[in-house]
Design a protein around this motif. Sequence first.
Motif, short mmCIF file in Angstrom:
data_model
loop_
_atom_site.label_atom_id
_atom_site.label_comp_id
_atom_site.label_asym_id
_atom_site.label_seq_id
_atom_site.Cartn_x
_atom_site.Cartn_y
_atom_site.Cartn_z
N PHE A 1 0.84 -1.20 0.00
CA PHE A 1 0.00 0.00 0.00
C PHE A 1 0.88 1.26 0.00
O PHE A 1 1.87 1.32 0.74
CB PHE A 1 -0.92 0.02 1.23
CG PHE A 1 -1.94 -1.07 1.21
CD1 PHE A 1 -2.88 -1.15 0.18
CD2 PHE A 1 -1.98 -2.03 2.23
CE1 PHE A 1 -3.83 -2.16 0.18
CE2 PHE A 1 -2.92 -3.04 2.21
CZ PHE A 1 -3.85 -3.11 1.18
N PRO A 2 0.53 2.24 -0.83
CA PRO A 2 1.36 3.46 -0.88
C PRO A 2 1.09 4.38 0.31
O PRO A 2 -0.04 4.79 0.56
CB PRO A 2 0.89 4.13 -2.18
CG PRO A 2 -0.51 3.63 -2.41
CD PRO A 2 -0.61 2.28 -1.76
N ILE A 3 2.15 4.70 1.05
CA ILE A 3 2.04 5.61 2.19
C ILE A 3 2.74 6.89 1.80
O ILE A 3 3.97 6.92 1.68
CB ILE A 3 2.72 5.01 3.45
CG1 ILE A 3 2.33 3.56 3.69
CG2 ILE A 3 2.47 5.90 4.67
CD1 ILE A 3 0.92 3.34 4.15
N ARG A 4 1.98 7.92 1.57
CA ARG A 4 2.56 9.19 1.09
C ARG A 4 3.28 9.93 2.20
O ARG A 4 2.93 9.78 3.38
CB ARG A 4 1.46 10.07 0.53
CG ARG A 4 1.80 10.48 -0.88
CD ARG A 4 0.93 11.49 -1.44
NE ARG A 4 1.80 12.52 -2.01
CZ ARG A 4 1.38 13.54 -2.71
NH1 ARG A 4 0.10 13.71 -2.90
NH2 ARG A 4 2.24 14.42 -3.19
N VAL A 5 4.25 10.72 1.82
CA VAL A 5 5.04 11.46 2.81
C VAL A 5 4.82 12.96 2.63
O VAL A 5 4.90 13.47 1.51
CB VAL A 5 6.55 11.14 2.65
CG1 VAL A 5 7.41 12.11 3.44
CG2 VAL A 5 6.83 9.71 3.07
#
Length: 553
Positions: free
Chosen positions: A522-526
Amino acid sequence: MDTLLPIPTPQASKFTRLRTLLNSHQTEFLLEAHNGLSARIVEEAGFKGIWASGLALSTQFGVRDNNEASWTQVVDILEFMSDATQIPILLDGDTGYGNFNNLRRLVKKLEQREIAGVCIEDKIFPKTNSFIGGERQPLANIDEFCGKIKAGKDSQYHPDFSIIARVEALIAGWGLDEALHRAEAYHRAGADGILIHSKLSQADEILAFVNEWANRAPLIIIPTKYYSTPTEVFRTANISIVIWANHLIRAAAASMAKIAKEIHKTETLVNIEDQVASVSEIFRLQGADELLTAEKRYCKSSNEINAIVLAASQGEGLEAVTSEYPKVMLPIAGISLLRRLVDKFKHQQINNITVVTGYKPESITVKGISLVHNDTYTHSNELYSLHCALKSLSNDTIITYGDLLFRSYILRDLCHMSGKIITVVDSMFPSSQKYHIKDIAFCSKSDDRSLFSQEVYLTRIETYQNSSKANIKPNGYWVGMMRVVDEGRNWVLSALDELVKREDFLQLTIPDLLNYLIDKGFPIRVLYINGHWLDINNIEDLARAGDFAHGYQ
Ligand code: SPV
Ligand code: MG
């Protein structure tokens, strides 16, 4: 009177419903109302229609029933009454506020507001209430009044708008024959019904009129003075509509006077609280619930963001100053960490704030938050606290540690950034290792300081000593704040469903959750920031926090 009438459907217009009441084979009842609130109360009581009484309308304005209030002021208030209700309203239109031309304009303006009909009386403008020296009041010329009725009927747009002609001959002392003569003339001129009025305390002259009238057109009466007559008498006389003409304004006046005197005398509310409608009843009458539902449907703005604050711990390394309360209640420049955090949320229109408590929950006195208790806090970690607050995990939720101080723009930028899960990472990596060794963030790209334009994802969060990527330069610190949006919520929920089965679940942290989600792809944005925040892990942090708060609040 016609007894084979169509039964109005709920969709029938207010005009048609009043006309149906008028022509119904049974006696119907209207109750007086004088504003939106009283109109709604009449409807809720079960009445099929409302009498917009001239006496009551003028009274609520605090003026006399002598056309002192202008007709447009009456129309304005009728609009509120009509908007507040579904049942038809019959306006007591006095003399029509002028000649035939004034009545034409009145009819138009009433129809525009769905006022179902108007009753006009055969007196002279400006009129006086029938019970004030009625016998001295001049009656209108019959032909002129018939012309007014015709003009009104010719100008109505909806076929069922009703014009009722009110005969004042009995009030003015002209006798039964004059009353019958006038009623017949008005009926022929096109009136949809006749209101025959009397000021006697017995219904005799009314019943004599009814008898002679012999159902030529629907009859309406106002038994204010002959109120002791049993209603059954009106039914037997085949009265079409009985109007209870002024009883809510009189109820309001009596009740208001009593309550006002009591408050003035006692200088306290304690005696009257149970005698007045509750504030929640007022909200209900206003339809406040409908607005809340509509807001949920139409106001998808930042004020729908929830917050979950993890605040269970006493604070390792801070035991000396947290014997009375948990770390989040530590005062920083006189204001607790939690109060500061809640204020920051409120500033961003985030009002639904859930705080997960553990240590000394009774000491959390901050207002405007909901509390959820983690009763295993002595041997559980942050992820378990989050698990305790899952009911508050909405489609847009900020999850944060409770011991953070930060500048407002950080929360604002987090709220505005797109992504399904967004984490805040500080790209200023201090040289001093002892400043912070936990929650080191590795990301897909280092911070190029280009603000929102960079598309950066979290690849791992680790503690400094255990870093398996010791040879890879970290990109910053995870600040302890993240936002979960839409499907991101489902990712978190399904991850927790799995993680909860692990034997070490109680020991797991938020970074463990993030790493698990990263492993699942899952993409975890920063959201990169550069300083401007502080967490409180020891006494030195506490000392710095005071300066931070003074400098940046
Ligand atoms: C009113 O309600 O204003 C009326 C009825 O006209 S009565 O006051 O009885 O005349
Ligand atoms: Mg009146």
